[in-house]
Enzyme design. Structure first.
Site, PDB file in Angstrom:
ATOM      1  N   TYR A  14       0.829  -1.217   0.000  1.00  0.00           N
ATOM      2  CA  TYR A  14       0.000   0.000   0.000  1.00  0.00           C
ATOM      3  C   TYR A  14       0.858   1.259   0.000  1.00  0.00           C
ATOM      4  CZ  TYR A  14      -3.972  -3.035   0.310  1.00  0.00           C
ATOM      5  OH  TYR A  14      -4.903  -3.995   0.005  1.00  0.00           O
TER       6      TYR A  14
ATOM      7  N   GLN B 204     -16.695   1.587  -3.823  1.00  0.00           N
ATOM      8  CA  GLN B 204     -15.825   0.503  -3.366  1.00  0.00           C
ATOM      9  C   GLN B 204     -14.369   0.896  -3.559  1.00  0.00           C
ATOM     10  OE1 GLN B 204     -17.612  -3.471  -4.942  1.00  0.00           O
ATOM     11  NE2 GLN B 204     -18.437  -1.839  -6.192  1.00  0.00           N
TER      12      GLN B 204
ATOM     13  N   ASP C 262      -9.416   5.043  -3.801  1.00  0.00           N
ATOM     14  CA  ASP C 262      -8.846   6.302  -4.287  1.00  0.00           C
ATOM     15  C   ASP C 262      -9.775   7.449  -3.897  1.00  0.00           C
ATOM     16  OD1 ASP C 262     -10.864   6.891  -6.316  1.00  0.00           O
ATOM     17  OD2 ASP C 262      -9.979   5.312  -7.552  1.00  0.00           O
TER      18      ASP C 262
ATOM     19  N   HIS D 115     -15.215   0.607   1.361  1.00  0.00           N
ATOM     20  CA  HIS D 115     -14.000  -0.219   1.420  1.00  0.00           C
ATOM     21  C   HIS D 115     -12.804   0.561   1.964  1.00  0.00           C
ATOM     22  CE1 HIS D 115     -15.395  -3.437  -1.751  1.00  0.00           C
ATOM     23  NE2 HIS D 115     -16.148  -3.410  -0.666  1.00  0.00           N
TER      24      HIS D 115
ATOM     25  N   CYS E  48       0.364   4.416  17.225  1.00  0.00           N
ATOM     26  CA  CYS E  48      -0.972   5.016  17.180  1.00  0.00           C
ATOM     27  C   CYS E  48      -0.963   6.333  17.967  1.00  0.00           C
ATOM     28  CB  CYS E  48      -2.001   4.065  17.782  1.00  0.00           C
ATOM     29  SG  CYS E  48      -3.629   4.839  17.962  1.00  0.00           S
TER      30      CYS E  48
ATOM     31  N   THR F 203     -18.362  -1.657 -11.850  1.00  0.00           N
ATOM     32  CA  THR F 203     -18.173  -2.662 -10.801  1.00  0.00           C
ATOM     33  C   THR F 203     -18.551  -4.034 -11.336  1.00  0.00           C
ATOM     34  OG1 THR F 203     -18.724  -3.302  -8.533  1.00  0.00           O
ATOM     35  CG2 THR F 203     -20.421  -2.075  -9.726  1.00  0.00           C
ATOM     36  N   SER F 204     -17.693  -5.019 -11.039  1.00  0.00           N
ATOM     37  CA  SER F 204     -17.837  -6.334 -11.668  1.00  0.00           C
ATOM     38  C   SER F 204     -18.989  -7.142 -11.075  1.00  0.00           C
ATOM     39  CB  SER F 204     -16.543  -7.132 -11.478  1.00  0.00           C
ATOM     40  OG  SER F 204     -16.299  -7.321 -10.101  1.00  0.00           O
TER      41      SER F 204
ATOM     42  N   ASN G 148     -20.923  -0.406 -17.779  1.00  0.00           N
ATOM     43  CA  ASN G 148     -19.739  -1.263 -17.719  1.00  0.00           C
ATOM     44  C   ASN G 148     -19.254  -1.505 -19.148  1.00  0.00           C
ATOM     45  OD1 ASN G 148     -17.865  -3.521 -17.081  1.00  0.00           O
ATOM     46  ND2 ASN G 148     -18.923  -3.546 -15.118  1.00  0.00           N
TER      47      ASN G 148
ATOM     48  N   ALA H 230     -17.023   4.258 -19.065  1.00  0.00           N
ATOM     49  CA  ALA H 230     -17.845   5.142 -18.221  1.00  0.00           C
ATOM     50  C   ALA H 230     -17.540   6.616 -18.507  1.00  0.00           C
ATOM     51  CB  ALA H 230     -17.598   4.829 -16.752  1.00  0.00           C
TER      52      ALA H 230
HETATM   53  P1  NAD Z   1     -13.271  -5.014 -10.310  1.00  0.00           P
HETATM   54  O1  NAD Z   1     -11.829  -4.768 -10.559  1.00  0.00           O
HETATM   55  O2  NAD Z   1     -13.698  -6.314  -9.804  1.00  0.00           O
HETATM   56  O3  NAD Z   1     -14.102  -4.751 -11.640  1.00  0.00           O
HETATM   57  C1  NAD Z   1     -14.003  -3.585 -12.365  1.00  0.00           C
HETATM   58  C2  NAD Z   1     -15.170  -3.527 -13.341  1.00  0.00           C
HETATM   59  O4  NAD Z   1     -15.064  -2.304 -14.059  1.00  0.00           O
HETATM   60  C3  NAD Z   1     -15.190  -4.655 -14.371  1.00  0.00           C
HETATM   61  O5  NAD Z   1     -16.497  -5.213 -14.411  1.00  0.00           O
HETATM   62  C4  NAD Z   1     -14.842  -3.976 -15.693  1.00  0.00           C
HETATM   63  O6  NAD Z   1     -15.530  -4.541 -16.791  1.00  0.00           O
HETATM   64  C5  NAD Z   1     -15.318  -2.568 -15.439  1.00  0.00           C
HETATM   65  N1  NAD Z   1     -14.589  -1.534 -16.177  1.00  0.00           N
HETATM   66  C6  NAD Z   1     -13.258  -1.482 -16.450  1.00  0.00           C
HETATM   67  N2  NAD Z   1     -12.961  -0.362 -17.112  1.00  0.00           N
HETATM   68  C7  NAD Z   1     -14.127   0.325 -17.264  1.00  0.00           C
HETATM   69  C8  NAD Z   1     -14.472   1.568 -17.861  1.00  0.00           C
HETATM   70  N3  NAD Z   1     -13.559   2.347 -18.456  1.00  0.00           N
HETATM   71  N4  NAD Z   1     -15.768   1.947 -17.840  1.00  0.00           N
HETATM   72  C9  NAD Z   1     -16.724   1.162 -17.267  1.00  0.00           C
HETATM   73  N5  NAD Z   1     -16.457  -0.012 -16.663  1.00  0.00           N
HETATM   74  C10 NAD Z   1     -15.170  -0.433 -16.673  1.00  0.00           C
HETATM   75  O7  NAD Z   1     -13.716  -3.852  -9.384  1.00  0.00           O
HETATM   76  P2  NAD Z   1     -14.686  -3.855  -8.194  1.00  0.00           P
HETATM   77  O8  NAD Z   1     -15.918  -4.630  -8.525  1.00  0.00           O
HETATM   78  O9  NAD Z   1     -14.791  -2.456  -7.821  1.00  0.00           O
HETATM   79  O10 NAD Z   1     -13.981  -4.660  -6.995  1.00  0.00           O
HETATM   80  C11 NAD Z   1     -12.625  -4.709  -6.770  1.00  0.00           C
HETATM   81  C12 NAD Z   1     -12.190  -4.243  -5.414  1.00  0.00           C
HETATM   82  O11 NAD Z   1     -10.869  -3.780  -5.564  1.00  0.00           O
HETATM   83  C13 NAD Z   1     -12.937  -3.093  -4.889  1.00  0.00           C
HETATM   84  O12 NAD Z   1     -13.545  -3.533  -3.767  1.00  0.00           O
HETATM   85  C14 NAD Z   1     -11.931  -2.020  -4.515  1.00  0.00           C
HETATM   86  O13 NAD Z   1     -11.879  -1.870  -3.110  1.00  0.00           O
HETATM   87  C15 NAD Z   1     -10.609  -2.543  -4.958  1.00  0.00           C
HETATM   88  N6  NAD Z   1      -9.925  -1.708  -5.969  1.00  0.00           N
HETATM   89  C16 NAD Z   1      -9.987  -0.353  -5.885  1.00  0.00           C
HETATM   90  C17 NAD Z   1      -9.384   0.444  -6.845  1.00  0.00           C
HETATM   91  C18 NAD Z   1      -9.493   1.943  -6.730  1.00  0.00           C
HETATM   92  O14 NAD Z   1      -9.630   2.449  -5.614  1.00  0.00           O
HETATM   93  N7  NAD Z   1      -9.458   2.684  -7.838  1.00  0.00           N
HETATM   94  C19 NAD Z   1      -8.712  -0.161  -7.911  1.00  0.00           C
HETATM   95  C20 NAD Z   1      -8.639  -1.565  -7.966  1.00  0.00           C
HETATM   96  C21 NAD Z   1      -9.255  -2.339  -6.982  1.00  0.00           C
END
Ligand code: NAD
Length: 229
Positions: free
Chosen positions: A49, A85, A88, A103, A130, A171-172, A196, A214
């Site tokens: 991280y 979720q 960032d 999250h 802490c 979101t997937s 998506n 998006a």
């Molecule tokens: P995921 O990675 O499981 O899925 C991402 C989804 O976004 C996919 O279904 C994909 O098809 C879609 N996608 C990709 N590019 C896109 C675009 N340009 N426009 C529209 N849709 C698009 O993500 P999730 O379901 O959010 O779960 C993953 C977990 O990972 C989250 O809980 C999160 O906490 C964490 N995560 C966060 C970040 C971040 O903060 N940016 C990045 C990666 C993972």
């Protein structure tokens, strides 16, 4: 309610999990995003991280985040909340309000001893003490790992109860419990729509699917919605 996932930030240069073979910055989810991994090897989890943080903090919002700001400023038919979720801060950087980070946030750490949450834009390590209870080696990135409870769920449940329009963006639908929100909102009478690159595993929970990036599709939809309102 808008539910966002990693896909909304993809066009800002932040990779998603599942589009890169289940890897996040070349790490397996089990190694860096589970509470077991944190207890087993906190140094490795902190390193991951600490390395990720500067990239997330310097990323800039894209047209999808900015479209939400416009919707929040101009929508006449209700209050627009954003449940994300993502860890960032691109919703905030774009000027989005009413943002619920279920999250967690990359710029925070939480003490596993006393529960204190602190802002942590720099590195957090096993040496970090802490500021509340003075105990060392108990600070964890304030990111909800698999195996932990989500944040702010009472507020999210209340939003789902009264939601009239539920919009999922990038979101997937693979991560519980966020993948149940569309169904709950629909049960309470909301219209549901998904943005998506392709239809997701939850596609039956949505009345409408908008396929594409998006950053391109959401601004057009917001235009339509504002014209209707
Ligand atoms: P995921 O990675 O499981 O899925 C991402 C989804 O976004 C996919 O279904 C994909 O098809 C879609 N996608 C990709 N590019 C896109 C675009 N340009 N426009 C529209 N849709 C698009 O993500 P999730 O379901 O959010 O779960 C993953 C977990 O990972 C989250 O809980 C999160 O906490 C964490 N995560 C966060 C970040 C971040 O903060 N940016 C990045 C990666 C993972």
């Amino acid at each position: 309610m808008i539910l966002s996932g990693a896909g909304i930030s993809a066009e800002s240069g932040i990779p998603t999990f599942r589009d890169s073979d289940g890897l996040w910055n070349n790490h397996r989810i089990e190694d860096v995003a589970t509470i077991e991994a944190y207890y087993r090897n906190p140094e490795m989890v902190h390193d991951f991280y600490n390395e990720l943080k500067p990239d997330l903090l310097k990323a800039e919002p894209n047209p999808a985040h900015l479209a939400i700001t416009r919707l929040q400023n101009e929508y006449k038919n209700g209050t627009v909340s954003v449940v994300t979720q993502n860890v960032d801060l691109l919703h905030e950087k774009a000027g989005n309000r009413n943002v619920y980070h279920i999250h967690g946030r990359i710029d925070e750490a939480v003490c596993m001893n006393c529960g204190q949450v602190m802002t942590a834009k720099g590195e957090v390590t096993t040496e970090t003490v802490c500021p509340q209870c003075g105990v060392p080696a108990m600070m964890k990135p304030n990111i909800v790992f698999f195996g932990e409870n989500l944040l702010r769920m009472n507020e999210v449940d209340a939003l789902l109860d009264k939601c009239r329009l539920f919009i999922a963006v990038g979101t997937s639908g693979a991560v519980y419990p966020a993948n149940t929100f569309a169904r709950t909102a629909k049960y309470h009478g909301a219209d549901t729509i998904e943005f998506n690159l392709h239809t997701t595993v939850n596609n039956r929970d949505f009345d409408r699917h908008v396929i594409g990036k998006a950053g391109e599709t959401l601004p057009i939809y917001v235009d339509e919605l504002l014209k209707e309102s």
